[in-house]
Scaffold this motif. Structure first.
Motif, PDB file in Angstrom:
ATOM      1  N   ARG A   1     -42.633  15.003  -8.300  1.00  0.00           N
ATOM      2  CA  ARG A   1     -42.292  16.160  -7.487  1.00  0.00           C
ATOM      3  C   ARG A   1     -40.904  15.990  -6.853  1.00  0.00           C
ATOM      4  O   ARG A   1     -40.382  14.876  -6.748  1.00  0.00           O
ATOM      5  N   ILE A   2     -40.326  17.088  -6.441  1.00  0.00           N
ATOM      6  CA  ILE A   2     -39.099  17.081  -5.656  1.00  0.00           C
ATOM      7  C   ILE A   2     -39.493  17.176  -4.190  1.00  0.00           C
ATOM      8  O   ILE A   2     -40.217  18.093  -3.787  1.00  0.00           O
ATOM      9  N   VAL A   3     -39.034  16.217  -3.388  1.00  0.00           N
ATOM     10  CA  VAL A   3     -39.394  16.183  -1.982  1.00  0.00           C
ATOM     11  C   VAL A   3     -38.198  15.693  -1.172  1.00  0.00           C
ATOM     12  O   VAL A   3     -37.391  14.898  -1.662  1.00  0.00           O
ATOM     13  N   ASP A   4     -38.059  16.196   0.046  1.00  0.00           N
ATOM     14  CA  ASP A   4     -36.953  15.759   0.907  1.00  0.00           C
ATOM     15  C   ASP A   4     -37.143  14.299   1.312  1.00  0.00           C
ATOM     16  O   ASP A   4     -38.220  13.895   1.771  1.00  0.00           O
ATOM     17  N   ARG A   5     -36.060  13.522   1.151  1.00  0.00           N
ATOM     18  CA  ARG A   5     -36.077  12.111   1.512  1.00  0.00           C
ATOM     19  C   ARG A   5     -34.739  11.739   2.146  1.00  0.00           C
ATOM     20  O   ARG A   5     -33.723  12.415   1.921  1.00  0.00           O
ATOM     21  N   PRO A   6     -34.710  10.649   2.917  1.00  0.00           N
ATOM     22  CA  PRO A   6     -33.437  10.180   3.459  1.00  0.00           C
ATOM     23  C   PRO A   6     -32.590   9.532   2.359  1.00  0.00           C
ATOM     24  O   PRO A   6     -33.081   8.713   1.590  1.00  0.00           O
ATOM     25  N   VAL A   7     -31.331   9.945   2.262  1.00  0.00           N
ATOM     26  CA  VAL A   7     -30.387   9.364   1.313  1.00  0.00           C
ATOM     27  C   VAL A   7     -29.091   9.049   2.049  1.00  0.00           C
ATOM     28  O   VAL A   7     -28.815   9.594   3.127  1.00  0.00           O
ATOM     29  N   VAL A   8     -28.306   8.175   1.469  1.00  0.00           N
ATOM     30  CA  VAL A   8     -27.036   7.775   2.077  1.00  0.00           C
ATOM     31  C   VAL A   8     -25.891   8.474   1.355  1.00  0.00           C
ATOM     32  O   VAL A   8     -25.738   8.357   0.137  1.00  0.00           O
ATOM     33  N   ARG A   9     -25.086   9.193   2.139  1.00  0.00           N
ATOM     34  CA  ARG A   9     -23.893   9.848   1.606  1.00  0.00           C
ATOM     35  C   ARG A   9     -22.733   9.572   2.554  1.00  0.00           C
ATOM     36  O   ARG A   9     -22.846   9.836   3.756  1.00  0.00           O
ATOM     37  N   ASP A  10     -21.653   9.059   1.989  1.00  0.00           N
ATOM     38  CA  ASP A  10     -20.482   8.735   2.815  1.00  0.00           C
ATOM     39  C   ASP A  10     -20.865   7.870   4.005  1.00  0.00           C
ATOM     40  O   ASP A  10     -20.448   8.117   5.147  1.00  0.00           O
ATOM     41  N   SER A  11     -21.709   6.873   3.746  1.00  0.00           N
ATOM     42  CA  SER A  11     -22.149   5.897   4.748  1.00  0.00           C
ATOM     43  C   SER A  11     -23.007   6.503   5.858  1.00  0.00           C
ATOM     44  O   SER A  11     -23.209   5.887   6.901  1.00  0.00           O
ATOM     45  N   LYS A  12     -23.515   7.722   5.617  1.00  0.00           N
ATOM     46  CA  LYS A  12     -24.393   8.360   6.589  1.00  0.00           C
ATOM     47  C   LYS A  12     -25.738   8.696   5.943  1.00  0.00           C
ATOM     48  O   LYS A  12     -25.797   9.040   4.759  1.00  0.00           O
TER      49      LYS A  12
END
Length: 248
Positions: A199-210
């Protein structure tokens, strides 16, 4: 004790057929931000683009560039490997056959020439048809009417011929449980490469060190180690991931 349900006879035969398969499982996560946006744009335009259609289309393009993975093996003592000149996908379907929920499959042929719209049109057609009447599933219905041993022998004869693999089992397989609360899983589709879609689900990811929240889809690849090695399979999975993250 009850008799084995005839509606699932083809599944039992398939599992018998792949006993020699040597599975190795790989996993990755796909940032589905672009995929989600493209699907929303399609909905707003009055069309449908399923996740499975996108995965099939992306994988077909990758496998066309990886002929070793777009192949099949047969035999033990004197094995043969067929490198197919076409790309076709076996896609599993959750359907009802004669009152019983079963797994069926459709093969989308000639994907090396197909568009994303072609893939979606094929999926829409087979999901709209009644498996109890559709010509697509006539061979499955025929297996149910035959004596057990004769049905098994016919299934083995068809599935065991390398030249028939693209039409019968596809050159790769895609199976999805993304419409349920399933993040990831592994499956053997009878092809050298099988993709499992969660499934597609919202998760925490790192982008530009954030750390930000983004839609993420887990994607697995099971490969037959008799045919290809891990580095080749990892390259295929990486390219599919990159293609899905770059959809426009």
């Amino acid at each position: 004790m009850t008799p084995f349900p005839s509606q699932r006879r083809h599944t039992l035969f398939f599992l018998d057929q792949i006993r020699d398969f040597a599975p190795v499982h790989l996993d990755t996560e796909v940032d589905a931000t672009a995929l989600t946006a493209v699907r929303q744009q399609a909905r707003e335009a009055g069309s449908r683009r399923s996740v499975v259609a996108h995965v099939v289309f992306a994988a077909a393009g990758v496998l066309a560039r990886h002929p070793e993975a777009n192949s099949a093996i047969q035999g033990r003592l004197d094995p043969e490997v067929a490198n197919f000149d076409t790309v076709s996908a076996k896609v599993t379907l959750d359907r009802e056959l004669d009152g019983r929920r079963v797994v069926l499959a459709t093969v989308i042929p000639d994907l090396q020439r197909a568009t994303l719209a072609d893939v979606q049109a094929h999926l829409d057609r087979v999901t709209a048809e009644d498996p109890n009447e559709s010509p697509e599933f006539a061979p499955i219905r025929a297996l149910r009417r035959l004596p057990w041993r004769e049905a098994l022998e016919r299934f083995r004869a068809a599935a065991g011929r390398l030249e028939l693999r693209p039409a019968v089992t596809g050159t790769f397989a895609v199976t999805s449980l993304g419409n349920s609360a399933v993040d990831g899983f592994h499956s053997v589709g009878g092809t050298t490469v099988t993709l499992g879609v969660g499934r597609i689900v919202d998760r925490p990811v790192v982008r530009d060190s954030k750390v930000v929240v983004a839609p993420v889809m887990r994607l697995s690849l099971t490969f037959d180690h008799r045919v290809i090695d891990g580095a080749e399979a990892a390259g295929v999975l990486t390219e599919i991931k990159e293609a899905l993250e770059a959809v426009q």
